[in-house]
Design a protein around this motif. Structure first.
Motif, PDB file in Angstrom:
ATOM      1  N   ALA A   1      55.880   5.865 -33.531  1.00 22.16           N
ATOM      2  CA  ALA A   1      56.064   4.859 -32.472  1.00 22.16           C
ATOM      3  C   ALA A   1      55.196   3.633 -32.735  1.00 22.16           C
ATOM      4  CB  ALA A   1      55.710   5.463 -31.111  1.00 22.16           C
ATOM      5  N   TYR A   2      55.741   2.480 -32.367  1.00 20.87           N
ATOM      6  CA  TYR A   2      54.950   1.238 -32.376  1.00 20.87           C
ATOM      7  C   TYR A   2      54.735   0.903 -30.901  1.00 20.87           C
ATOM      8  CZ  TYR A   2      53.733  -3.679 -32.877  1.00 20.87           C
ATOM      9  OH  TYR A   2      53.088  -4.890 -32.793  1.00 20.87           O
ATOM     10  N   ALA A   3      53.593   1.335 -30.376  1.00 19.61           N
ATOM     11  CA  ALA A   3      53.353   1.203 -28.935  1.00 19.61           C
ATOM     12  C   ALA A   3      51.948   0.659 -28.669  1.00 19.61           C
ATOM     13  CB  ALA A   3      53.551   2.562 -28.258  1.00 19.61           C
ATOM     14  N   PRO A   4      51.656  -0.536 -29.220  1.00 16.61           N
ATOM     15  CA  PRO A   4      50.291  -1.065 -29.079  1.00 16.61           C
ATOM     16  C   PRO A   4      49.980  -1.552 -27.660  1.00 16.61           C
ATOM     17  CG  PRO A   4      51.698  -2.690 -30.135  1.00 16.61           C
ATOM     18  CD  PRO A   4      52.521  -1.443 -29.995  1.00 16.61           C
ATOM     19  N   TYR A   5      51.000  -1.695 -26.816  1.00 20.51           N
ATOM     20  CA  TYR A   5      50.766  -2.231 -25.463  1.00 20.51           C
ATOM     21  C   TYR A   5      50.639  -1.114 -24.434  1.00 20.51           C
ATOM     22  CZ  TYR A   5      52.073  -6.193 -28.220  1.00 20.51           C
ATOM     23  OH  TYR A   5      52.119  -7.106 -29.237  1.00 20.51           O
ATOM     24  N   SER A   6      51.574  -0.163 -24.458  1.00 16.87           N
ATOM     25  CA  SER A   6      51.518   0.928 -23.469  1.00 16.87           C
ATOM     26  C   SER A   6      50.675   2.099 -23.976  1.00 16.87           C
ATOM     27  CB  SER A   6      52.927   1.436 -23.163  1.00 16.87           C
ATOM     28  OG  SER A   6      53.457   2.148 -24.275  1.00 16.87           O
ATOM     29  N   HIS A   7      50.529   2.221 -25.274  1.00 18.08           N
ATOM     30  CA  HIS A   7      49.893   3.404 -25.879  1.00 18.08           C
ATOM     31  C   HIS A   7      50.599   4.681 -25.440  1.00 18.08           C
ATOM     32  CE1 HIS A   7      46.759   0.799 -27.373  1.00 18.08           C
ATOM     33  NE2 HIS A   7      46.648   0.294 -26.145  1.00 18.08           N
ATOM     34  N   PHE A   8      51.870   4.558 -25.156  1.00 17.59           N
ATOM     35  CA  PHE A   8      52.694   5.696 -24.734  1.00 17.59           C
ATOM     36  C   PHE A   8      53.746   5.899 -25.811  1.00 17.59           C
ATOM     37  CE2 PHE A   8      55.959   7.792 -22.074  1.00 17.59           C
ATOM     38  CZ  PHE A   8      55.171   8.744 -21.445  1.00 17.59           C
ATOM     39  N   GLN A   9      53.616   6.984 -26.553  1.00 13.09           N
ATOM     40  CA  GLN A   9      54.501   7.212 -27.701  1.00 13.09           C
ATOM     41  C   GLN A   9      55.606   8.195 -27.312  1.00 13.09           C
ATOM     42  OE1 GLN A   9      50.593   7.906 -29.981  1.00 13.09           O
ATOM     43  NE2 GLN A   9      52.153   7.785 -31.571  1.00 13.09           N
ATOM     44  N   VAL A  10      56.825   7.810 -27.613  1.00 13.64           N
ATOM     45  CA  VAL A  10      57.973   8.661 -27.287  1.00 13.64           C
ATOM     46  C   VAL A  10      58.746   8.940 -28.576  1.00 13.64           C
ATOM     47  CG1 VAL A  10      60.039   8.904 -25.841  1.00 13.64           C
ATOM     48  CG2 VAL A  10      58.103   7.546 -25.008  1.00 13.64           C
ATOM     49  N   GLY A  11      59.206  10.197 -28.705  1.00 19.76           N
ATOM     50  CA  GLY A  11      60.026  10.564 -29.857  1.00 19.76           C
ATOM     51  C   GLY A  11      61.326  11.177 -29.382  1.00 19.76           C
ATOM     52  N   ALA A  12      62.400  10.889 -30.099  1.00 16.70           N
ATOM     53  CA  ALA A  12      63.701  11.477 -29.763  1.00 16.70           C
ATOM     54  C   ALA A  12      64.347  11.975 -31.047  1.00 16.70           C
ATOM     55  CB  ALA A  12      64.599  10.437 -29.083  1.00 16.70           C
ATOM     56  N   ALA A  13      65.007  13.123 -30.952  1.00 19.43           N
ATOM     57  CA  ALA A  13      65.746  13.656 -32.104  1.00 19.43           C
ATOM     58  C   ALA A  13      67.135  14.034 -31.629  1.00 19.43           C
ATOM     59  CB  ALA A  13      65.037  14.879 -32.673  1.00 19.43           C
ATOM     60  N   VAL A  14      68.151  13.547 -32.336  1.00 17.74           N
ATOM     61  CA  VAL A  14      69.530  13.867 -31.946  1.00 17.74           C
ATOM     62  C   VAL A  14      70.189  14.743 -33.011  1.00 17.74           C
ATOM     63  CG1 VAL A  14      69.861  11.817 -30.508  1.00 17.74           C
ATOM     64  CG2 VAL A  14      70.457  11.690 -32.929  1.00 17.74           C
ATOM     65  N   LEU A  15      70.946  15.712 -32.514  1.00 15.98           N
ATOM     66  CA  LEU A  15      71.731  16.589 -33.399  1.00 15.98           C
ATOM     67  C   LEU A  15      73.183  16.149 -33.323  1.00 15.98           C
ATOM     68  CD1 LEU A  15      72.215  19.209 -35.097  1.00 15.98           C
ATOM     69  CD2 LEU A  15      72.523  20.391 -32.893  1.00 15.98           C
ATOM     70  N   LEU A  16      73.745  15.821 -34.500  1.00 16.28           N
ATOM     71  CA  LEU A  16      75.141  15.373 -34.544  1.00 16.28           C
ATOM     72  C   LEU A  16      76.070  16.559 -34.796  1.00 16.28           C
ATOM     73  CD1 LEU A  16      74.782  12.136 -36.731  1.00 16.28           C
ATOM     74  CD2 LEU A  16      74.346  12.466 -34.297  1.00 16.28           C
ATOM     75  N   GLU A  17      77.342  16.315 -34.531  1.00 17.19           N
ATOM     76  CA  GLU A  17      78.332  17.376 -34.710  1.00 17.19           C
ATOM     77  C   GLU A  17      78.369  17.886 -36.149  1.00 17.19           C
ATOM     78  OE1 GLU A  17      81.688  17.708 -31.618  1.00 17.19           O
ATOM     79  OE2 GLU A  17      82.226  16.245 -33.153  1.00 17.19           O
ATOM     80  N   ASN A  18      78.064  17.010 -37.110  1.00 14.76           N
ATOM     81  CA  ASN A  18      78.087  17.429 -38.520  1.00 14.76           C
ATOM     82  C   ASN A  18      76.800  18.140 -38.941  1.00 14.76           C
ATOM     83  OD1 ASN A  18      76.208  15.399 -38.726  1.00 14.76           O
ATOM     84  ND2 ASN A  18      77.416  14.071 -40.075  1.00 14.76           N
TER      85      ASN A  18
ATOM     86  N   ALA B   1      79.934  12.747 -32.835  1.00 13.59           N
ATOM     87  CA  ALA B   1      79.415  12.953 -31.476  1.00 13.59           C
ATOM     88  C   ALA B   1      77.993  13.507 -31.573  1.00 13.59           C
ATOM     89  CB  ALA B   1      80.300  13.945 -30.735  1.00 13.59           C
ATOM     90  N   ILE B   2      77.225  13.235 -30.532  1.00 18.46           N
ATOM     91  CA  ILE B   2      75.859  13.778 -30.469  1.00 18.46           C
ATOM     92  C   ILE B   2      75.892  15.012 -29.567  1.00 18.46           C
ATOM     93  CG2 ILE B   2      73.457  13.328 -29.846  1.00 18.46           C
ATOM     94  CD1 ILE B   2      74.028  10.322 -30.326  1.00 18.46           C
ATOM     95  N   LYS B   3      75.477  16.137 -30.127  1.00 18.19           N
ATOM     96  CA  LYS B   3      75.540  17.393 -29.362  1.00 18.19           C
ATOM     97  C   LYS B   3      74.311  17.582 -28.482  1.00 18.19           C
ATOM     98  CE  LYS B   3      76.908  21.121 -31.510  1.00 18.19           C
ATOM     99  NZ  LYS B   3      77.056  22.165 -32.558  1.00 18.19           N
ATOM    100  N   SER B   4      73.135  17.246 -29.012  1.00 21.86           N
ATOM    101  CA  SER B   4      71.883  17.484 -28.282  1.00 21.86           C
ATOM    102  C   SER B   4      70.894  16.384 -28.577  1.00 21.86           C
ATOM    103  CB  SER B   4      71.210  18.776 -28.745  1.00 21.86           C
ATOM    104  OG  SER B   4      71.989  19.878 -28.528  1.00 21.86           O
ATOM    105  N   MET B   5      69.994  16.185 -27.634  1.00 21.42           N
ATOM    106  CA  MET B   5      68.891  15.250 -27.857  1.00 21.42           C
ATOM    107  C   MET B   5      67.600  15.853 -27.296  1.00 21.42           C
ATOM    108  SD  MET B   5      68.226  11.458 -26.285  1.00 21.42           S
ATOM    109  CE  MET B   5      68.958  10.444 -27.518  1.00 21.42           C
ATOM    110  N   ALA B   6      66.549  15.875 -28.118  1.00 18.93           N
ATOM    111  CA  ALA B   6      65.233  16.325 -27.643  1.00 18.93           C
ATOM    112  C   ALA B   6      64.343  15.101 -27.482  1.00 18.93           C
ATOM    113  CB  ALA B   6      64.612  17.299 -28.647  1.00 18.93           C
ATOM    114  N   ILE B   7      63.534  15.101 -26.433  1.00 15.48           N
ATOM    115  CA  ILE B   7      62.649  13.962 -26.146  1.00 15.48           C
ATOM    116  C   ILE B   7      61.248  14.487 -25.836  1.00 15.48           C
ATOM    117  CG2 ILE B   7      62.271  11.947 -24.648  1.00 15.48           C
ATOM    118  CD1 ILE B   7      65.330  12.236 -23.885  1.00 15.48           C
ATOM    119  N   THR B   8      60.256  13.917 -26.496  1.00 15.82           N
ATOM    120  CA  THR B   8      58.862  14.286 -26.224  1.00 15.82           C
ATOM    121  C   THR B   8      58.014  13.010 -26.160  1.00 15.82           C
ATOM    122  OG1 THR B   8      58.354  14.544 -28.576  1.00 15.82           O
ATOM    123  CG2 THR B   8      59.055  16.525 -27.399  1.00 15.82           C
ATOM    124  N   ALA B   9      56.833  13.130 -25.585  1.00 11.55           N
ATOM    125  CA  ALA B   9      55.982  11.948 -25.429  1.00 11.55           C
ATOM    126  C   ALA B   9      54.508  12.322 -25.574  1.00 11.55           C
ATOM    127  CB  ALA B   9      56.225  11.301 -24.066  1.00 11.55           C
TER     128      ALA B   9
END
Ligand code: THU
Length: 160
Positions: free
Chosen positions: A36-53, A89-97
């Protein structure tokens, strides 16, 4: 007449209750938030998507000195998926912070704008996108779809 809308989701506390793929997506989201590039909020978020393939693509938030230009991790991951595999299509998305100071024990949910982007993808591909959220305490919430997180959404059917 009073009407109500309720949403339901699953809460999981033990990692072994997650599928291997759900765990993999959460790991990939955790790796992504380190970019993450979060120099202002210092709040880092990550997302991972699983595609149909079977491909997994990730995103992290990218901030800007002009604050409204900040881009969320979910937006980056979905845009990256679209640019790389436009027909998948995107089957799933995981989000962490992660933050440099204490924040909610609860999993961090996607913002309203990201929910809108998620439901556009769901409608486009006519599929539900499972949303997996994990907080730093390990508590995990699983929503069956983006639309379950955005009841009464504005979508393409109003334009017809
Ligand atoms: N952020 C995300 O990446 N995803 C969300 O769903 C909520 C917020 C980012 C945007 C900004 O860089 C930081 O978190 C603080 O709002």
């Amino acid at each position: 007449m009073k009407k109500e809308i309720s949403i339901s989701f699953i809460e999981i506390s033990a990692p072994d209750e997650l599928t291997a793929m759900q765990q993999t997506l959460l790991e990939r989201a955790n790796q992504a938030l380190e970019t993450a590039y979060a120099p202002y909020s210092h709040f880092q978020v990550g997302a991972a998507v699983l595609l149909e393939n079977g491909e997994i693509l990730t995103g992290s938030n990218m901030e800007n000195a002009s604050y409204p230009l900040c881009i969320c991790a979910e937006h980056v991951a979905i845009s990256r998926a679209h640019a790389t595999y436009p027909d998948q299509a995107i089957k799933s998305m995981a989000i962490t912070a992660k933050a440099d100071k204490p924040f909610s024990e609860n999993p961090v949910p996607p913002c309203g704008a990201c929910r809108q982007i998620i439901i556009e993808s769901e409608q486009r591909f006519q599929n539900d996108m499972e949303i997996i959220l994990q907080g730093h305490s390990g508590k995990t919430w699983i929503f069956p779809s983006g639309k379950s997180l955005l009841p009464l959404s504005f979508d393409s059917k109003y334009l017809k």
